[in-house]
Design an enzyme around this catalytic site. Structure first.
Site, PDB file in Angstrom:
ATOM      1  CG  ASP A  19      25.001 -23.892   5.587  1.00  0.00           C
ATOM      2  OD1 ASP A  19      25.819 -23.011   5.847  1.00  0.00           O
ATOM      3  OD2 ASP A  19      24.843 -24.345   4.440  1.00  0.00           O
ATOM      4  CB  ALA A  54      32.012 -30.320   1.940  1.00  0.00           C
ATOM      5  N   GLY A  55      30.080 -27.742   2.537  1.00  0.00           N
ATOM      6  CA  GLY A  55      29.332 -27.074   3.590  1.00  0.00           C
ATOM      7  C   GLY A  55      29.930 -25.719   3.870  1.00  0.00           C
TER       8      GLY A  55
END
Length: 126
Positions: A19, A54-55
């Protein structure tokens, strides 16, 4: 949890994904994600304001290495989960996802430690 998922669903139903955000592979620093400022440091991307996660900045190759080395998924299964399974799910298996005559010759060559040893794109080593 990874081994449990493989046991429950079987390797033919698992697709390895990352991701990762667009800052994957970039130097530590500030980037944006969906209009928000993000700070990347090491393997972590956090919102610059507030510090919330955030990721991911982990690429698919790192995910495959983790599956094999840490989660103890057999290499053949992990590779299929990153190649064959997604190609089938995307309905592009006739042209991608395995090494067969007539398919695109896009390959990542690995050494014994799963480090990238070479890349072949459209049949040419790059």
């Amino acid at each position: 949890m990874i081994r449990l998922a493989f046991d429950l669903f079987g390797p033919e139903r698992i697709i390895l994904i990352s991701d990762s955000m667009r800052a994957t592979g970039m130097e530590d620093g500030r980037y944006t994600l969906g209009g928000l400022n993000v700070t990347v440091k090491g393997r972590y991307a956090t919102l610059t304001e507030g510090g919330a996660l955030a990721g991911s900045v982990t690429n698919l190759m790192d995910c495959l290495r983790f599956a094999v080395k840490e989660a103890k998924i057999p290499l053949e299964q992990a590779v299929a989960c990153a190649t064959v399974n997604p190609a089938k799910r995307l309905s592009i298996y006739e042209e991608r996802g395995s090494i067969e005559k007539g398919k695109f010759a896009d390959l990542v060559l690995l050494d014994q430690n799963l480090a990238i040893d070479g890349i072949i794109k459209n049949g040419e080593r790059v």
